[in-house]
Design an enzyme around this catalytic site. Structure first.
Site, PDB file in Angstrom:
ATOM      1  N   ASP A 103       0.872  -1.172   0.000  1.00 20.78           N
ATOM      2  CA  ASP A 103       0.000   0.000   0.000  1.00 20.78           C
ATOM      3  C   ASP A 103       0.906   1.218   0.000  1.00 20.78           C
ATOM      4  O   ASP A 103       1.899   1.262   0.747  1.00 20.78           O
ATOM      5  CB  ASP A 103      -0.848   0.047   1.271  1.00 20.78           C
ATOM      6  CG  ASP A 103      -2.001  -0.942   1.259  1.00 20.78           C
ATOM      7  OD1 ASP A 103      -2.034  -1.828   0.374  1.00 20.78           O
ATOM      8  OD2 ASP A 103      -2.865  -0.839   2.149  1.00 20.78           O
ATOM      9  N   HIS A 160       4.737  -7.504  -0.042  1.00 19.85           N
ATOM     10  CA  HIS A 160       4.357  -8.761  -0.697  1.00 19.85           C
ATOM     11  C   HIS A 160       5.024  -8.873  -2.070  1.00 19.85           C
ATOM     12  O   HIS A 160       5.531  -7.890  -2.611  1.00 19.85           O
ATOM     13  CB  HIS A 160       2.838  -8.839  -0.830  1.00 19.85           C
ATOM     14  CG  HIS A 160       2.122  -8.913   0.489  1.00 19.85           C
ATOM     15  ND1 HIS A 160       1.433 -10.030   0.906  1.00 19.85           N
ATOM     16  CD2 HIS A 160       2.002  -8.006   1.491  1.00 19.85           C
ATOM     17  CE1 HIS A 160       0.908  -9.806   2.111  1.00 19.85           C
ATOM     18  NE2 HIS A 160       1.234  -8.578   2.483  1.00 19.85           N
ATOM     19  N   SER A 264       8.275   4.168   4.859  1.00 17.76           N
ATOM     20  CA  SER A 264       9.500   4.101   4.076  1.00 17.76           C
ATOM     21  C   SER A 264       9.147   3.906   2.616  1.00 17.76           C
ATOM     22  O   SER A 264       8.054   4.283   2.183  1.00 17.76           O
ATOM     23  CB  SER A 264      10.426   2.998   4.578  1.00 17.76           C
ATOM     24  OG  SER A 264      11.730   3.213   4.075  1.00 17.76           O
TER      25      SER A 264
END
Length: 294
Positions: A103, A160, A264
């Site tokens: 995300d 992921h 980050s």
């Protein structure tokens, strides 16, 4: 009607302001402060960790309705909240060949031209320095593509797989810990190639793909699903390399591969001939994990 010189002056003023606001980052003890934040985020004092969690939820409007654990008092510490898992159907994985690993919001994406990546308007840096001056590794991405995705404190912080792949190489590269928020990215030259980072390279159906975790101020840890314990801290001073055999680590598209604490950035590198980014993907576009990239 606003005249062009007025716009130019306004842009120049904004640039000067950005530089002044980022100046303290050159002066503060980045690693000391990040180590302290790492400890604070694992504090189990009930009143403190609950206060920190509530504060972040309110300040960044975190959507807890998709969190697997929705009772904020049940998290053992702040970091458990920050790296929380989501409900199984919260992030469906698109059928495309490449999907967003996180995300976040696209910082920049495009072609790798003459071995260089765009950081921000008027700024770029080389793939070679991003990968810790490994010529053989950098050569794999000549003529390829890149995408840089920024995670803010409100985002889901597990990373992921953008596609199925077999892990071939992991490389820890020590460095600075500048913030990676948009202002700093506009202002600090080559920030992604200067900050501490963890490079992971996978063998995929269309060649090598690099998923690079870029550390930042207050990013208390980087951790992968295959490596026992955290990669950081402690913060190293030397480049470290891990080689893997083809059957050591195999991950499917959308499978969790890593996580880091606080906001980050993830940088993706693709080889020449890999699926092209969708034309609808542009800088500043918000993405969710599993959303189609190609």
């Amino acid at each position: 009607m606003q005249h062009a010189p007025d716009k130019a002056a306004s842009t120049a003023d904004a640039t000067v302001k950005d530089k002044w606001l980022t100046l303290p980052q050159y002066l503060i003890p980045q690693h000391v402060l990040s180590t302290l934040m790492h400890r604070l985020c694992r504090c189990r004092w009930t009143w403190l960790k609950n206060m920190m969690i509530r504060s972040i939820i309110k300040q960044y409007q975190v959507d807890m309705s998709i969190s697997q654990q929705q009772d904020i008092t049940a998290f053992e510490h702040f970091n458990a909240f920050f790296t929380r898992s989501l409900l199984p159907d919260a992030r469906p994985i698109a059928a495309s060949e490449l999907v967003s690993p996180v995300d976040g919001r696209i910082s920049q994406l495009g072609d790798i031209v003459d071995g260089r990546i765009v950081q921000a308007k008027g700024q770029d840096y080389s793939v070679l320095e991003l990968l810790g001056n490994d010529n053989a590794m950098a050569a794999q991405f000549n003529g390829g593509q890149f995408a840089t995705i920024y995670l803010s404190p409100r985002d889901y912080h597990r990373i992921h797989m953008p596609c199925a792949g077999k892990l071939t190489h992991m490389r820890y590269i020590p460095g600075k810990l500048f913030s990676v928020n948009p202002r700093t990215v506009r202002t600090v030259p080559r920030v992604f190639a200067r900050n501490e980072r963890l490079v992971t390279v996978f063998d995929t159906a269309f060649g090598p793909v690099a998923v690079i975790l870029v550390g930042a101020i207050f990013v208390g840890s980087m951790q992968t699903v295959w490596h026992e314990g955290e990669i950081t801290p402690p913060y190293g001073k030397q480049i470290q390399n891990w080689q893997y055999q083809p059957d050591d680590v195999t991950l499917d598209k959308g499978e969790e591969m890593a996580r880091f604490n606080m906001g980050s950035t993830v940088v993706l590198l693709l080889p020449e001939g890999a699926p092209a980014w969708l034309s609808t993907l542009v800088a500043d576009k918000a993405m969710v994990m599993g959303e189609a990239l190609s």
